[in-house]
Design a protein around this motif. Sequence first.
Motif, PDB file in Angstrom:
ATOM      1  N   GLN A 107      -1.338 -14.190   5.538  1.00  0.00           N
ATOM      2  CA  GLN A 107      -1.983 -13.018   4.966  1.00  0.00           C
ATOM      3  C   GLN A 107      -1.102 -11.817   5.264  1.00  0.00           C
ATOM      4  O   GLN A 107      -0.957 -11.411   6.419  1.00  0.00           O
ATOM      5  CB  GLN A 107      -3.385 -12.825   5.562  1.00  0.00           C
ATOM      6  CG  GLN A 107      -4.351 -13.973   5.291  1.00  0.00           C
ATOM      7  CD  GLN A 107      -4.728 -14.067   3.824  1.00  0.00           C
ATOM      8  OE1 GLN A 107      -4.739 -13.072   3.097  1.00  0.00           O
ATOM      9  NE2 GLN A 107      -5.037 -15.293   3.368  1.00  0.00           N
ATOM     10  N   THR A 134      -1.270  -6.870   9.553  1.00  0.00           N
ATOM     11  CA  THR A 134       0.035  -7.309   9.040  1.00  0.00           C
ATOM     12  C   THR A 134       0.635  -6.372   7.999  1.00  0.00           C
ATOM     13  O   THR A 134       1.795  -6.542   7.634  1.00  0.00           O
ATOM     14  CB  THR A 134      -0.083  -8.710   8.421  1.00  0.00           C
ATOM     15  OG1 THR A 134      -1.045  -8.677   7.343  1.00  0.00           O
ATOM     16  CG2 THR A 134      -0.527  -9.726   9.460  1.00  0.00           C
ATOM     17  N   ASN A 182      -1.751 -20.259   7.361  1.00  0.00           N
ATOM     18  CA  ASN A 182      -2.609 -19.292   6.679  1.00  0.00           C
ATOM     19  C   ASN A 182      -1.919 -17.931   6.683  1.00  0.00           C
ATOM     20  O   ASN A 182      -2.056 -17.146   7.627  1.00  0.00           O
ATOM     21  CB  ASN A 182      -3.974 -19.225   7.358  1.00  0.00           C
ATOM     22  CG  ASN A 182      -4.928 -18.289   6.615  1.00  0.00           C
ATOM     23  OD1 ASN A 182      -4.726 -18.001   5.436  1.00  0.00           O
ATOM     24  ND2 ASN A 182      -5.953 -17.823   7.307  1.00  0.00           N
ATOM     25  N   THR A 199      -4.001  -2.933  -1.984  1.00  0.00           N
ATOM     26  CA  THR A 199      -4.750  -3.198  -0.756  1.00  0.00           C
ATOM     27  C   THR A 199      -5.444  -1.922  -0.297  1.00  0.00           C
ATOM     28  O   THR A 199      -4.913  -0.813  -0.490  1.00  0.00           O
ATOM     29  CB  THR A 199      -3.838  -3.721   0.364  1.00  0.00           C
ATOM     30  OG1 THR A 199      -4.615  -3.923   1.551  1.00  0.00           O
ATOM     31  CG2 THR A 199      -2.722  -2.750   0.676  1.00  0.00           C
ATOM     32  N   ILE A 256       3.169 -17.534  -0.454  1.00  0.00           N
ATOM     33  CA  ILE A 256       1.901 -17.867   0.198  1.00  0.00           C
ATOM     34  C   ILE A 256       1.473 -19.281  -0.155  1.00  0.00           C
ATOM     35  O   ILE A 256       0.948 -20.015   0.692  1.00  0.00           O
ATOM     36  CB  ILE A 256       0.815 -16.841  -0.188  1.00  0.00           C
ATOM     37  CG1 ILE A 256       1.177 -15.465   0.390  1.00  0.00           C
ATOM     38  CG2 ILE A 256      -0.557 -17.281   0.312  1.00  0.00           C
ATOM     39  CD1 ILE A 256       0.196 -14.373   0.049  1.00  0.00           C
ATOM     40  N   ASN A 294       0.823 -22.038   2.622  1.00  0.00           N
ATOM     41  CA  ASN A 294      -0.488 -22.684   2.696  1.00  0.00           C
ATOM     42  C   ASN A 294      -0.358 -24.209   2.611  1.00  0.00           C
ATOM     43  O   ASN A 294      -1.102 -24.944   3.258  1.00  0.00           O
ATOM     44  CB  ASN A 294      -1.396 -22.178   1.577  1.00  0.00           C
ATOM     45  CG  ASN A 294      -1.862 -20.746   1.826  1.00  0.00           C
ATOM     46  OD1 ASN A 294      -1.843 -20.269   2.969  1.00  0.00           O
ATOM     47  ND2 ASN A 294      -2.279 -20.064   0.778  1.00  0.00           N
ATOM     48  N   THR A 318      -3.333  -7.685   5.492  1.00  0.00           N
ATOM     49  CA  THR A 318      -4.469  -7.405   6.361  1.00  0.00           C
ATOM     50  C   THR A 318      -4.163  -6.174   7.215  1.00  0.00           C
ATOM     51  O   THR A 318      -3.003  -5.746   7.302  1.00  0.00           O
ATOM     52  CB  THR A 318      -4.751  -8.609   7.275  1.00  0.00           C
ATOM     53  OG1 THR A 318      -3.626  -8.806   8.153  1.00  0.00           O
ATOM     54  CG2 THR A 318      -4.988  -9.872   6.456  1.00  0.00           C
ATOM     55  N   SER A 325       4.569  -5.932   6.711  1.00  0.00           N
ATOM     56  CA  SER A 325       4.967  -6.185   5.319  1.00  0.00           C
ATOM     57  C   SER A 325       5.803  -5.039   4.777  1.00  0.00           C
ATOM     58  O   SER A 325       6.802  -5.256   4.087  1.00  0.00           O
ATOM     59  CB  SER A 325       3.714  -6.387   4.457  1.00  0.00           C
ATOM     60  OG  SER A 325       2.972  -7.507   4.894  1.00  0.00           O
ATOM     61  N   TYR A 374       3.229 -10.585  -1.974  1.00  0.00           N
ATOM     62  CA  TYR A 374       2.244 -10.499  -0.898  1.00  0.00           C
ATOM     63  C   TYR A 374       0.825 -10.844  -1.354  1.00  0.00           C
ATOM     64  O   TYR A 374      -0.049 -11.022  -0.509  1.00  0.00           O
ATOM     65  CB  TYR A 374       2.234  -9.087  -0.311  1.00  0.00           C
ATOM     66  CG  TYR A 374       3.464  -8.721   0.492  1.00  0.00           C
ATOM     67  CD1 TYR A 374       4.209  -9.694   1.170  1.00  0.00           C
ATOM     68  CD2 TYR A 374       3.894  -7.400   0.580  1.00  0.00           C
ATOM     69  CE1 TYR A 374       5.331  -9.354   1.896  1.00  0.00           C
ATOM     70  CE2 TYR A 374       5.010  -7.053   1.315  1.00  0.00           C
ATOM     71  CZ  TYR A 374       5.722  -8.026   1.969  1.00  0.00           C
ATOM     72  OH  TYR A 374       6.832  -7.701   2.701  1.00  0.00           O
ATOM     73  N   GLN A 375       0.577 -10.901  -2.645  1.00  0.00           N
ATOM     74  CA  GLN A 375      -0.778 -11.142  -3.138  1.00  0.00           C
ATOM     75  C   GLN A 375      -1.100 -12.632  -3.103  1.00  0.00           C
ATOM     76  O   GLN A 375      -0.360 -13.446  -3.667  1.00  0.00           O
ATOM     77  CB  GLN A 375      -0.926 -10.591  -4.557  1.00  0.00           C
ATOM     78  CG  GLN A 375      -0.783  -9.075  -4.634  1.00  0.00           C
ATOM     79  CD  GLN A 375      -1.075  -8.554  -6.017  1.00  0.00           C
ATOM     80  OE1 GLN A 375      -2.202  -8.616  -6.481  1.00  0.00           O
ATOM     81  NE2 GLN A 375      -0.048  -8.034  -6.676  1.00  0.00           N
ATOM     82  N   PRO A 376      -2.213 -12.997  -2.483  1.00  0.00           N
ATOM     83  CA  PRO A 376      -2.526 -14.427  -2.270  1.00  0.00           C
ATOM     84  C   PRO A 376      -2.633 -15.248  -3.548  1.00  0.00           C
ATOM     85  O   PRO A 376      -2.222 -16.403  -3.582  1.00  0.00           O
ATOM     86  CB  PRO A 376      -3.875 -14.371  -1.530  1.00  0.00           C
ATOM     87  CG  PRO A 376      -3.919 -13.016  -0.911  1.00  0.00           C
ATOM     88  CD  PRO A 376      -3.189 -12.113  -1.850  1.00  0.00           C
TER      89      PRO A 376
END
Length: 312
Positions: A166, A172, A164, A256, A155, A159, A169, A176, A147-149
Amino acid sequence: MKKTADKTARVARRAVSGGLRLAPYLFLTPFVVLFLVFMIVPIFIALFKSFYSVQRSGLGFGGANESVFVGFDNYVQAFSNSEFVGSFGRVLLFAVIQVPVMLAFALLLALLFDSAVVRFKRFFQLSVFLPYAVPSVVAALLWGFLYQPKVSPIIDILNSLGINAQFLTPDTVMWSMINVVIWSVTGVNMIIIFSSLQAVPRDIYEAARIDGAGEVRTALQIKIPMISGAVLLTTLFSIIGTFQLFNEPTVLRSITSNISGAYSPNMAIYQATTLGGNANLGSAMAIILGIATFALSIIVSALTNGKKKGGR
């Protein structure tokens, strides 16, 4: 001599008969002891402590601590805690989304494995069940990485497709966590439902095929109604597990800031007892959580049984 031998035989038969009658209780004794020690006794201890509070004297400089009966004050304090009350709303929403989706996947997979459509059934059954063997903490860590960008290959792929993505957030992060839980527990629920399907007599399926019913019609009109008990069982277990949500949000909270320390009731209890040092308040919260879980399970069971009777 003959009378003595007959008497000895009768005594031996009685001893064997008595041993056979006692055998089930001997096998059940370890479970009963463990159940009492690790389930019933802690409940009564928590219930007892929830009616008391620790009063400290000496301003914290060596004064004595005294347990004082306070009645329902801890319960009033628990219900006045907005974070604790709000956590019930979050896990209820979590359950409304996660439980039906997970059960739909588990039921669909079980029906596929029970049909003649899927080949290499053992391999795919093991593949679906394997995530359940992964501890929930490890599963949360694994998905937290995905999950970490900056490090997630998922991701990066999304991308590159112009999406996009995320996953952590405020909008979301619950989805997740739902994904983590579904990934972890679908396999074991599939096994329970599949085992129930295997217990259905094959003659019923043969009769349905003779009448011209295909796989879909057989599944909808015969298989699913006959395994409704297993579906109800997995539903109740899933609801109880959802209300005990702790590992996934606790692990993801380290990566997060969109997960609060009281995101779920269990996290709020942990915050009150371990971090806040108020075991009596935590006991009251735990009793409230247990009653809420039990009540919701009864409601779901009653609604399900009502639908069954209405359908007959």
